[in-house]
Design an enzyme around this catalytic site. Structure first.
Site, PDB file in Angstrom:
ATOM      1  CE  LYS A  63      -3.547  -0.383  -0.676  1.00  0.00           C
ATOM      2  NZ  LYS A  63      -3.986  -0.356  -1.794  1.00  0.00           N
ATOM      3  CD1 TRP A  68       0.983   4.920 -11.132  1.00  0.00           C
ATOM      4  CD2 TRP A  68       1.554   5.644  -9.623  1.00  0.00           C
ATOM      5  NE1 TRP A  68       1.122   5.605 -11.874  1.00  0.00           N
ATOM      6  CE2 TRP A  68       1.335   7.666 -11.079  1.00  0.00           C
ATOM      7  CE3 TRP A  68       1.889   6.736  -8.040  1.00  0.00           C
ATOM      8  CZ2 TRP A  68       1.582   8.302 -10.754  1.00  0.00           C
ATOM      9  CZ3 TRP A  68       2.295   7.847  -8.016  1.00  0.00           C
ATOM     10  CH2 TRP A  68       2.554   8.412  -9.539  1.00  0.00           C
ATOM     11  CG  HIS A 126       4.343  -6.173  -0.451  1.00  0.00           C
ATOM     12  ND1 HIS A 126       4.789  -5.527  -0.875  1.00  0.00           N
ATOM     13  CD2 HIS A 126       3.628  -7.025  -0.730  1.00  0.00           C
ATOM     14  CE1 HIS A 126       4.111  -5.094  -1.845  1.00  0.00           C
ATOM     15  NE2 HIS A 126       2.872  -6.019  -1.162  1.00  0.00           N
ATOM     16  NE  ARG A 148       0.306   6.706   0.197  1.00  0.00           N
ATOM     17  CZ  ARG A 148      -1.019   6.346  -0.359  1.00  0.00           C
ATOM     18  NH1 ARG A 148      -0.879   4.852  -0.101  1.00  0.00           N
ATOM     19  NH2 ARG A 148      -1.271   7.944  -0.748  1.00  0.00           N
TER      20      ARG A 148
END
Length: 321
Positions: A63, A68, A126, A148
Site C-alpha cells: 500500500k 502504480w 514486499h 510513502r
C-alpha cells in the site's frame, strides 16, 4: 499420516502476536512480523530463487504505490505493449516472489501472463532488504523501491484491510498502533524503509532506485524518464509523446476506470490468483491522493506517527513528511 507444512519446524517456535483481533497471528522472523504463509514463501524464495543479472526487482511495503509502479515499470520496459494495462491488471503482469512464485513454501508454476518484449524480467516483493535472499544481494539485478508518507500509508492500509472481506476486522486505532509499535504485517514499517535507503546510500553504485510516492505524483513524467535511464532503456529527446502516453495509461484515473480493475470478486491463491492473500482488484484503486490522512487521523494519531518517524529516521537523511 498427515503431511507437515513446509518449514513447519522453523515457523512454529517463532514468537507470535494477534493482529486484527483474531487468528491467524503474526509471527516474528528475524525482527519482522509476517503471516505464516508469507514466511513459507520467504524461506522458499531463499532456497530456490536464482536471479538473472538482467532482472528488475520492484520492492515496496504494501500500500505504498506498488500497483502504480508495476504499471509504470512494465510500460517503460515493454513500451509497445503498454496498452496491455487496459485489459490486464499489473499484478498479473509482474509476479511477486514470496506471494506468487514461491507460495505454499515451494516453487509454483507461473500464475501470471508472460507478456514481454525484452529479456528483462520484472519481479516484485514486499520483503525488507534485510531478508532478501543472498542470491539477490549478490547479483547484479536492479532494485526499484517506492515508499510513502507513513500517515498516508497507514490510512491506505487500513482501508485495504476493511474493504476485503477475508481480512479480520482491524480498526483505525489498531492500524495506527501497528505502525507506531512496528507490529503489523511486514513491519516494522520504518525498518523496512531504512533497509532499502541504507542500501541505496552504501550499496553498489546505481543498484537501487529509491523514490517516494509523493515525488512520483509531483513529477511523474520526469521519473518515467529517470527510470528509463536507470533500467537501461532511456527515452530520447523526441520521445515526449511516448512518455506522456505512459503517464496517461498508468495514471490512477485511467487504471481505476479500466473494466478489469473494477472487479470486486475476491481473488485467492494457489493457481487461482496472484497472491497468498485474497483481495479484489477494485480495492487496489481507492483515491491515490497525497495528504488523505488528514481526513481520517486524529491529531493524537498524527503526533504518535510523527514522533516515531522522527525517532526512527533520525540521522538517516531521509524525510518522509
Amino acid at each position: 499420516m498427515e503431511e507437515s507444512e513446509p518449514y513447519e519446524d522453523l515457523i512454529n517456535p517463532l514468537p507470535t502476536v494477534p493482529f486484527g483481533g483474531s487468528p491467524p497471528p503474526l509471527h516474528q522472523y528475524k525482527g519482522f512480523w509476517f503471516r505464516k504463509q508469507t514466511i513459507q514463501g520467504l524461506l522458499a524464495t531463499h532456497d530456490h530463487f536464482v536471479p538473472l543479472p538482467t532482472d528488475v526487482l520492484l520492492c515496496s511495503f504494501q500500500k505504498t504505490g506498488t500497483t502504480w509502479l508495476k504499471s509504470l515499470l512494465f510500460s517503460i520496459i515493454n513500451r509497445h505493449l503498454k496498452d496491455s494495462l487496459l485489459s490486464i491488471n499489473p499484478h498479473f503482469l509482474i509476479p511477486s516472489l514470496e506471494l506468487t512464485m514461491y507460495t505454499d513454501g515451494k516453487p509454483q508454476s507461473p500464475l501470471f501472463i508472460e507478456k514481454t518484449s525484452s529479456s528483462c524480467r520484472i519481479l516484485s516483493t514486499h520483503l525488507p532488504y534485510q531478508l532478501l535472499p543472498p542470491s539477490v544481494k549478490d547479483s547484479d539485478c536492479k532494485i526499484v523501491y517506492i515508499t510513502r508518507n507513513p500517515k498516508d500509508f497507514i490510512v491506505s492500509f487500513w482501508h485495504f484491510m476493511v474493504s476485503n472481506k477475508h481480512h479480520h476486522p482491524v480498526s483505525l486505532e489498531e492500524a495506527v498502533d501497528g505502525i507506531c509499535t512496528g507490529v503489523l504485517p511486514g513491519g516494522p514499517y520504518f525498518n523496512h524503509v531504512l533497509g532499502y535507503w541504507k542500501e541505496r546510500l552504501e550499496g553498489p553504485s546505481k543498484r537501487v532506485f529509491f523514490l517516494t510516492y509523493e515525488d512520483l505524483k509531483r513529477n511523474t513524467a520526469g521519473h518515467v524518464r529517470r527510470l528509463g535511464e536507470f533500467l537501461g532503456c532511456p527515452f530520447g529527446v523526441d520521445d515526449e509523446n511516448e512518455v506522456d502516453e505512459i503517464v496517461r495509461i498508468c495514471s490512477f484515473d485511467t487504471m481505476r476506470n479500466v473494466e478489469v480493475n473494477k472487479d470486486e470478486k475476491l481473488l485467492g491463491a494457489m493457481g487461482k490468483s496472484i497472491s497468498l492473500v485474497p483481495f479484489s482488484l477494485k480495492s487496489l484503486f481507492r483515491k491515490g491522493e497525497v495528504g488523505d490522512h488528514e481526513n481520517y487521523l486524529s491529531q493524537e494519531m498524527i503526533e504518535c506517527i510523527d514522533k516515531v518517524a522522527k525517532e526512527k529516521l533520525s540521522g538517516s537523511g531521509l524525510n518522509l513528511g
